[in-house]
Design an enzyme around this catalytic site. Structure first.
Site, short mmCIF file in Angstrom:
data_model
loop_
_atom_site.label_atom_id
_atom_site.label_comp_id
_atom_site.label_asym_id
_atom_site.label_seq_id
_atom_site.Cartn_x
_atom_site.Cartn_y
_atom_site.Cartn_z
N TRP A 1 -37.00 25.67 0.76
CA TRP A 1 -35.60 26.09 0.86
C TRP A 1 -34.83 25.03 1.64
CZ3 TRP A 1 -38.39 29.89 -1.18
CH2 TRP A 1 -37.74 30.93 -1.85
N ASP B 1 -33.74 25.92 5.48
CA ASP B 1 -34.99 26.19 6.20
C ASP B 1 -35.69 24.87 6.51
OD1 ASP B 1 -34.43 28.60 4.44
OD2 ASP B 1 -36.12 29.39 5.58
N GLN C 1 -26.94 25.49 -0.25
CA GLN C 1 -27.06 26.29 0.97
C GLN C 1 -26.31 25.57 2.10
OE1 GLN C 1 -31.19 27.22 1.95
NE2 GLN C 1 -30.75 29.41 1.82
N ASP D 1 -27.36 36.28 3.18
CA ASP D 1 -27.32 36.90 1.86
C ASP D 1 -26.50 38.18 1.75
OD1 ASP D 1 -29.22 34.93 1.90
OD2 ASP D 1 -30.80 36.08 0.97
N ARG E 1 -34.44 45.10 3.56
CA ARG E 1 -34.00 44.09 2.60
C ARG E 1 -32.61 44.41 2.05
NH1 ARG E 1 -36.05 39.34 2.17
NH2 ARG E 1 -35.46 39.29 -0.01
N TRP F 1 -29.11 40.80 7.07
CA TRP F 1 -27.96 40.16 7.73
C TRP F 1 -26.88 41.17 8.10
CZ3 TRP F 1 -28.37 35.19 9.31
CH2 TRP F 1 -29.36 34.41 8.72
N GLU G 1 -39.39 36.73 10.82
CA GLU G 1 -38.20 36.24 10.11
C GLU G 1 -36.94 36.49 10.94
OE1 GLU G 1 -37.67 38.00 6.25
OE2 GLU G 1 -36.30 36.41 5.58
C1 GLC Z 1 -33.23 34.42 2.78
C2 GLC Z 1 -32.23 34.05 3.87
C3 GLC Z 1 -31.86 32.59 3.74
C4 GLC Z 1 -33.13 31.74 3.81
C5 GLC Z 1 -34.18 32.21 2.80
C6 GLC Z 1 -35.54 31.56 3.01
O1 GLC Z 1 -32.69 34.29 1.52
O2 GLC Z 1 -31.12 34.86 3.80
O3 GLC Z 1 -30.98 32.20 4.75
O4 GLC Z 1 -32.84 30.41 3.59
O5 GLC Z 1 -34.37 33.61 2.91
O6 GLC Z 1 -35.97 31.77 4.33
#
Ligand code: GLC
Length: 436
Positions: A45, A48, A114, A176, A209, A364, A407
């Protein structure tokens, strides 16, 4: 007695450091990139990886630069760095490359981006590393790519040069299911939604979630983008979801400053420097539009209606990280943040607990994230709010030490939630601890 306690504390810190390093090694693929967590997020990602490189740089500099090089392998010709790079196949994630069907000859990737933290984390990694010569030679080689990425944001996502860059998908904001997106998402038609099956709920409690309703909108947007072959300028005109996210705009402004700084160390041309200066200048002039003086915070804007999305979220406080806001507004926001501590012992919740939509467990919409805390901490320091910044550091440290590298964390009890063995939490711990 005191020295005994001190040595106990430092040995437990060392243990956590070793665990964090091991976690990054365990989540490393081909010595080149780090998955955020196994099963739930099995690919690379974008943001990340940028944060994760900061963890690597504290104990393996070559591996930190390899992380960035792998991310850039997925960069599109347009300059965009996609939000996911699918280096290898995996069955445990939806939506995979077959769903995105994004035509990227470089690599299988998703079709959105992102938050652009790359230039900032490259600068931070450079400042932290020991082998400056090797780092600078690598950074010199990737400078045109970072510039192209910023150009993509400014030209494709702000084609009328307003100083506000747009986002077309909640996943792009990295936050998200933030409440900010609830209202704008209602404009997304669901009539043509194709059936799909979520995979995230197989491993994580659904109460933590995004909801199925959220997912319907996420997938409908993806399908719409696909129909229009991800044509960015066209999507600027027709995307039913189009917001100026305070998070992305703050992060891009900060990244422009850091890019400018790195350009002074590299072989960049005067013309390129001027381009970045112009972007930053445009952003600085537009930034006030995010300010809600009644609420005393910066807020995202729905670009379709022109209205502010009236919530106090962790995104609001990312404006501190931009470095673009007046000191006076920063101190108003620091008081707002300070006042939030009565309800949420662990700062910074992703949504203020005073809000009716606050949910301390749901992704979030309440929980605390280590990377966001780091950015807000760093932003508060720019504005001399050292005490509050340190409180945020201490709260994050306690949550991590008690519950491990999760997380995210419950803002009331500090309990770790969501995915286990999470790379950016471990990486942030390593980098932040060293920086203190
Ligand atoms: C979720 C988070 C996002 C992150 C991804 C991988 O989608 O909201 O911010 O980059 O997970 O960790």
């Amino acid at each position: 007695m005191l020295s005994f306690l001190k040595s106990l504390l430092s040995s437990s810190t060392n243990n956590t450091r070793i665990q964090a390093q091991q976690l990054l090694r365990d989540n490393s693929e081909d010595d080149a990139y780090t998955v955020p967590t196994r099963v739930l997020y099995p690919f690379q990602w974008n943001w990340d990886s940028c944060f994760t490189s900061l963890g690597w740089v504290t104990f393996d500099e070559d591996r930190a630069w390899a992380e960035i090089a792998s991310l850039l392998k997925g960069q599109c010709r347009s300059g965009k760095i996609p939000h996911i790079i699918f280096h290898k196949d995996s069955e445990s994630y939806f939506p995979g490359p077959d769903i995105w069907q994004y035509d990227n000859p470089e690599m299988k990737t998703s079709g959105i981006s992102q938050p652009p933290v790359l230039a900032t984390t490259v600068r931070m990694a450079y400042e932290r590393c020991k082998n400056k010569e090797q780092a600078l030679s690598f950074i010199n080689s990737i400078m045109p790519k970072i510039l192209a990425y910023h150009r993509w944001w400014h030209e494709r996502r702000d084609p009328h040069s307003t100083g506000l860059v747009a986002t077309y998908h909640p996943w792009e904001t990295g936050r998200d299911n933030s409440v900010e997106w609830d209202e704008p998402l209602k404009a997304v038609p669901l009539d043509d939604l194709q059936p799909y099956v979520r995979k995230d709920l197989a491993t994580i409690n659904p109460a933590y979630r995004p909801t199925n309703e959220d997912y319907d909108y996420y997938v409908a947007l993806l399908q719409l983008f696909k129909t229009h072959k991800y044509d960015q300028i066209k999507l600027y005109e027709i995307s039913p979801f189009k917001v100026a996210d305070i998070g992305i705009n703050s992060i891009l402004a900060r990244a422009n400053s850091d890019l400018l700084y790195m350009m002074t160390l590299c072989d960049s041309s005067e013309e390129d420097r001027q381009t970045v200066l112009n972007w930053l200048d445009m952003q600085a002039k537009a930034f006030e539009r995010f300010w809600n003086s009644d609420r005393g915070v910066y807020q995202s804007i729905n670009l379709i209606t022109g209205e502010k999305l009236d919530f106090v979220t962790s995104g609001s406080f990312l404006s501190l990280w931009s470095g673009l806001i007046p000191f006076e507004n920063a101190s108003i926001m620091a008081s707002t943040l300070e006042n939030m501590r009565h309800a949420t012992k662990v700062l910074v919740p992703s949504l203020s607990a005073d809000d009716a939509k606050y949910d301390r467990y749901r992704y979030w919409r309440g929980p605390v994230w280590a990377i966001i805390n780091f950015m807000i901490y760093d932003g508060l320091k720019i504005y001399d709010q050292k005490l509050l910044a340190d409180q945020i550091f201490n709260a994050t440290r306690t949550a991590i030490k008690t519950y491990g590298f999760k997380e995210y964390y419950d803002p009331v009890s500090g309990e770790g939630l969501g995915g286990d063995n999470f790379s950016w939490t471990a990486a942030m711990w390593l980098y932040w601890l060293d920086k203190k």
